[in-house]
Design a protein around this motif. Structure first.
Motif, PDB file in Angstrom:
ATOM      1  N   ARG A 124      10.260  -5.414 -16.008  1.00 41.17           N
ATOM      2  CA  ARG A 124       9.607  -5.412 -14.693  1.00 41.17           C
ATOM      3  C   ARG A 124      10.612  -5.516 -13.556  1.00 41.17           C
ATOM      4  NH1 ARG A 124       4.305  -7.388 -15.915  1.00 41.17           N
ATOM      5  NH2 ARG A 124       3.626  -6.022 -17.616  1.00 41.17           N
ATOM      6  N   ALA A 125      11.789  -6.009 -13.843  1.00 41.77           N
ATOM      7  CA  ALA A 125      12.809  -6.159 -12.797  1.00 41.77           C
ATOM      8  C   ALA A 125      13.137  -4.825 -12.139  1.00 41.77           C
ATOM      9  CB  ALA A 125      14.069  -6.785 -13.382  1.00 41.77           C
ATOM     10  N   ALA A 126      12.975  -3.738 -12.901  1.00 40.14           N
ATOM     11  CA  ALA A 126      13.298  -2.409 -12.381  1.00 40.14           C
ATOM     12  C   ALA A 126      12.091  -1.719 -11.753  1.00 40.14           C
ATOM     13  CB  ALA A 126      13.856  -1.535 -13.503  1.00 40.14           C
ATOM     14  N   ALA A 127      10.952  -2.394 -11.743  1.00 45.24           N
ATOM     15  CA  ALA A 127       9.725  -1.784 -11.210  1.00 45.24           C
ATOM     16  C   ALA A 127       9.706  -1.831  -9.685  1.00 45.24           C
ATOM     17  CB  ALA A 127       8.505  -2.507 -11.784  1.00 45.24           C
ATOM     18  N   ASP A 128       8.723  -1.178  -9.109  1.00 44.99           N
ATOM     19  CA  ASP A 128       8.522  -1.178  -7.656  1.00 44.99           C
ATOM     20  C   ASP A 128       8.050  -2.571  -7.232  1.00 44.99           C
ATOM     21  OD1 ASP A 128       7.640  -0.906  -5.054  1.00 44.99           O
ATOM     22  OD2 ASP A 128       6.756   1.072  -5.376  1.00 44.99           O
ATOM     23  N   ALA A 129       8.775  -3.189  -6.317  1.00 41.86           N
ATOM     24  CA  ALA A 129       8.418  -4.530  -5.857  1.00 41.86           C
ATOM     25  C   ALA A 129       7.047  -4.572  -5.203  1.00 41.86           C
ATOM     26  CB  ALA A 129       9.474  -5.046  -4.884  1.00 41.86           C
ATOM     27  N   GLY A 130       6.586  -3.430  -4.727  1.00 36.55           N
ATOM     28  CA  GLY A 130       5.261  -3.377  -4.115  1.00 36.55           C
ATOM     29  C   GLY A 130       4.146  -3.386  -5.132  1.00 36.55           C
ATOM     30  N   GLU A 131       4.486  -3.091  -6.391  1.00 33.81           N
ATOM     31  CA  GLU A 131       3.473  -3.011  -7.437  1.00 33.81           C
ATOM     32  C   GLU A 131       3.617  -4.108  -8.495  1.00 33.81           C
ATOM     33  OE1 GLU A 131       3.700   0.866  -9.087  1.00 33.81           O
ATOM     34  OE2 GLU A 131       3.137   1.894  -7.230  1.00 33.81           O
ATOM     35  N   SER A 132       4.772  -4.741  -8.563  1.00 33.33           N
ATOM     36  CA  SER A 132       5.021  -5.752  -9.589  1.00 33.33           C
ATOM     37  C   SER A 132       5.390  -7.084  -8.958  1.00 33.33           C
ATOM     38  CB  SER A 132       6.156  -5.293 -10.514  1.00 33.33           C
ATOM     39  OG  SER A 132       6.612  -6.358 -11.329  1.00 33.33           O
ATOM     40  N   TYR A 133       4.614  -8.127  -9.275  1.00 36.50           N
ATOM     41  CA  TYR A 133       4.917  -9.461  -8.761  1.00 36.50           C
ATOM     42  C   TYR A 133       6.279  -9.928  -9.267  1.00 36.50           C
ATOM     43  CZ  TYR A 133       4.745 -14.545  -8.259  1.00 36.50           C
ATOM     44  OH  TYR A 133       5.040 -15.848  -7.953  1.00 36.50           O
ATOM     45  N   THR A 134       6.581  -9.616 -10.515  1.00 34.38           N
ATOM     46  CA  THR A 134       7.866 -10.025 -11.091  1.00 34.38           C
ATOM     47  C   THR A 134       9.022  -9.390 -10.341  1.00 34.38           C
ATOM     48  OG1 THR A 134       6.864 -10.282 -13.284  1.00 34.38           O
ATOM     49  CG2 THR A 134       9.263 -10.057 -13.192  1.00 34.38           C
ATOM     50  N   ALA A 135       8.923  -8.077 -10.092  1.00 28.26           N
ATOM     51  CA  ALA A 135       9.984  -7.377  -9.363  1.00 28.26           C
ATOM     52  C   ALA A 135      10.122  -7.934  -7.951  1.00 28.26           C
ATOM     53  CB  ALA A 135       9.689  -5.880  -9.326  1.00 28.26           C
ATOM     54  N   ARG A 136       9.006  -8.223  -7.318  1.00 34.38           N
ATOM     55  CA  ARG A 136       9.045  -8.757  -5.962  1.00 34.38           C
ATOM     56  C   ARG A 136       9.694 -10.139  -5.934  1.00 34.38           C
ATOM     57  NH1 ARG A 136       4.245  -8.002  -5.035  1.00 34.38           N
ATOM     58  NH2 ARG A 136       3.259 -10.047  -5.195  1.00 34.38           N
ATOM     59  N   LEU A 137       9.335 -10.964  -6.901  1.00 33.69           N
ATOM     60  CA  LEU A 137       9.906 -12.306  -6.972  1.00 33.69           C
ATOM     61  C   LEU A 137      11.413 -12.247  -7.188  1.00 33.69           C
ATOM     62  CD1 LEU A 137       9.090 -15.268  -6.866  1.00 33.69           C
ATOM     63  CD2 LEU A 137       8.662 -15.178  -9.333  1.00 33.69           C
ATOM     64  N   LEU A 138      11.855 -11.376  -8.078  1.00 39.01           N
ATOM     65  CA  LEU A 138      13.292 -11.232  -8.336  1.00 39.01           C
ATOM     66  C   LEU A 138      14.021 -10.708  -7.098  1.00 39.01           C
ATOM     67  CD1 LEU A 138      13.137  -9.831 -11.970  1.00 39.01           C
ATOM     68  CD2 LEU A 138      14.283 -11.943 -11.285  1.00 39.01           C
ATOM     69  N   SER A 139      13.372  -9.815  -6.365  1.00 34.27           N
ATOM     70  CA  SER A 139      14.008  -9.245  -5.176  1.00 34.27           C
ATOM     71  C   SER A 139      14.145 -10.273  -4.051  1.00 34.27           C
ATOM     72  CB  SER A 139      13.220  -8.029  -4.683  1.00 34.27           C
ATOM     73  OG  SER A 139      11.968  -8.423  -4.136  1.00 34.27           O
ATOM     74  N   GLU A 140      13.298 -11.313  -4.084  1.00 30.34           N
ATOM     75  CA  GLU A 140      13.335 -12.338  -3.039  1.00 30.34           C
ATOM     76  C   GLU A 140      14.447 -13.356  -3.251  1.00 30.34           C
ATOM     77  OE1 GLU A 140       9.360 -13.822  -3.151  1.00 30.34           O
ATOM     78  OE2 GLU A 140       8.552 -12.205  -1.906  1.00 30.34           O
ATOM     79  N   GLY A 141      15.057 -13.353  -4.441  1.00 32.10           N
ATOM     80  CA  GLY A 141      16.247 -14.172  -4.659  1.00 32.10           C
ATOM     81  C   GLY A 141      15.994 -15.518  -5.322  1.00 32.10           C
ATOM     82  N   ILE A 142      17.106 -16.154  -5.670  1.00 32.60           N
ATOM     83  CA  ILE A 142      17.083 -17.415  -6.420  1.00 32.60           C
ATOM     84  C   ILE A 142      16.316 -18.517  -5.690  1.00 32.60           C
ATOM     85  CG2 ILE A 142      18.511 -19.316  -7.286  1.00 32.60           C
ATOM     86  CD1 ILE A 142      18.607 -16.968  -9.088  1.00 32.60           C
ATOM     87  N   ALA A 143      16.511 -18.644  -4.392  1.00 31.99           N
ATOM     88  CA  ALA A 143      15.871 -19.729  -3.654  1.00 31.99           C
ATOM     89  C   ALA A 143      14.349 -19.650  -3.759  1.00 31.99           C
ATOM     90  CB  ALA A 143      16.303 -19.698  -2.190  1.00 31.99           C
ATOM     91  N   ARG A 144      13.808 -18.444  -3.619  1.00 28.53           N
ATOM     92  CA  ARG A 144      12.361 -18.269  -3.709  1.00 28.53           C
ATOM     93  C   ARG A 144      11.873 -18.539  -5.132  1.00 28.53           C
ATOM     94  NH1 ARG A 144       7.389 -19.124  -2.268  1.00 28.53           N
ATOM     95  NH2 ARG A 144       5.941 -17.397  -2.706  1.00 28.53           N
ATOM     96  N   ILE A 145      12.621 -18.063  -6.116  1.00 26.48           N
ATOM     97  CA  ILE A 145      12.237 -18.294  -7.516  1.00 26.48           C
ATOM     98  C   ILE A 145      12.264 -19.788  -7.825  1.00 26.48           C
ATOM     99  CG2 ILE A 145      12.831 -17.853  -9.934  1.00 26.48           C
ATOM    100  CD1 ILE A 145      14.108 -15.198  -8.934  1.00 26.48           C
ATOM    101  N   ALA A 146      13.309 -20.472  -7.356  1.00 27.44           N
ATOM    102  CA  ALA A 146      13.428 -21.915  -7.581  1.00 27.44           C
ATOM    103  C   ALA A 146      12.262 -22.656  -6.920  1.00 27.44           C
ATOM    104  CB  ALA A 146      14.749 -22.423  -7.037  1.00 27.44           C
TER     105      ALA A 146
END
Length: 203
Positions: A124-146
């Motif tokens: 999912r990391a390679a998916a469209d961030a607009g369609e995948s929550y996982t891709a969007r979360l990864l694109s937002e960076g470590i601080a947001r994930i933490a």
């Protein structure tokens, strides 16, 4: 196992062949069963990739030599009679020629399914961030994930004192998912976590 250990195996019982069960080094899932002769076992130990003797082709055959889906060797163990081998390996892609992770139909269950979850997150990391929550979360960076991991951890703690077991399970699942995303973002995985736990226990 060393080549010297291999010489003591019961090669004569099956005409120079020994069955080899290949198991996922982390999940424990049985991936496939093949046969080895002494040459195939030596090639496995020397190359670091699982190699068999093909009875149909009547030659040495390294798993993945055509498909690229190799089995990276972790360990080899003989059973108590020296007439069967247990191979622990890390698969580099699907093991079965049908494109599945194992030649056996049953998918890894229990805690071993976390390996599958890690694979899903990675895909999912390679998916469209607009369609995948996982891709969007990864694109937002470590601080947001933490931040999400922290929020989900609090939700688990609250569920422990305010909800029933089913509610705790749901919140724990959310936490495990977000932890898996964090692991992917930081470049390590559940096997590393398990190794640390085992080291603490054995220490």
């Amino acid at each position: 196992m060393t080549p010297r250990d291999a010489s003591s195996l019961a090669w004569d019982k099956m005409g120079g062949l020994i069955p080899a069960v290949v198991q996922h080094a982390w999940t424990g899932q049985v991936l496939m069963v093949g046969y080895m002769n002494a040459e195939a076992l030596d090639a496995t130990l020397e190359s670091g990739f699982v190699t068999f003797y093909s009875r149909s082709k009547e030659r040495i055959w390294r798993k993945g030599e055509t498909s690229g889906n190799r089995l990276s060797l972790v360990s080899v163990q003989a059973d108590c009679d020296g007439d069967a081998l247990l191979i622990a390996a890390r698969p580099e892609g699907p093991t079965c020629h049908l494109g599945t992770g194992s030649c056996f139909a049953t998918e890894a269950g229990g805690i071993a399914w976390l390996d599958r979850l890690s694979g899903i997150v990675r895909e999912r990391a390679a998916a469209d961030a607009g369609e995948s929550y996982t891709a969007r979360l990864l694109s937002e960076g470590i601080a947001r994930i933490a931040q999400k991991v922290g929020e989900e951890g609090v939700e688990v703690a609250l569920a422990a004192v305010t909800r029933d077991a089913e509610g705790c399970v749901e919140e724990t699942a959310d936490l495990i998912y977000h932890l898996t995303v964090l692991l992917e973002a930081r470049g390590f995985g559940w096997p590393d976590v398990v190794a640390a736990l085992r080291e603490r226990h054995e220490g």
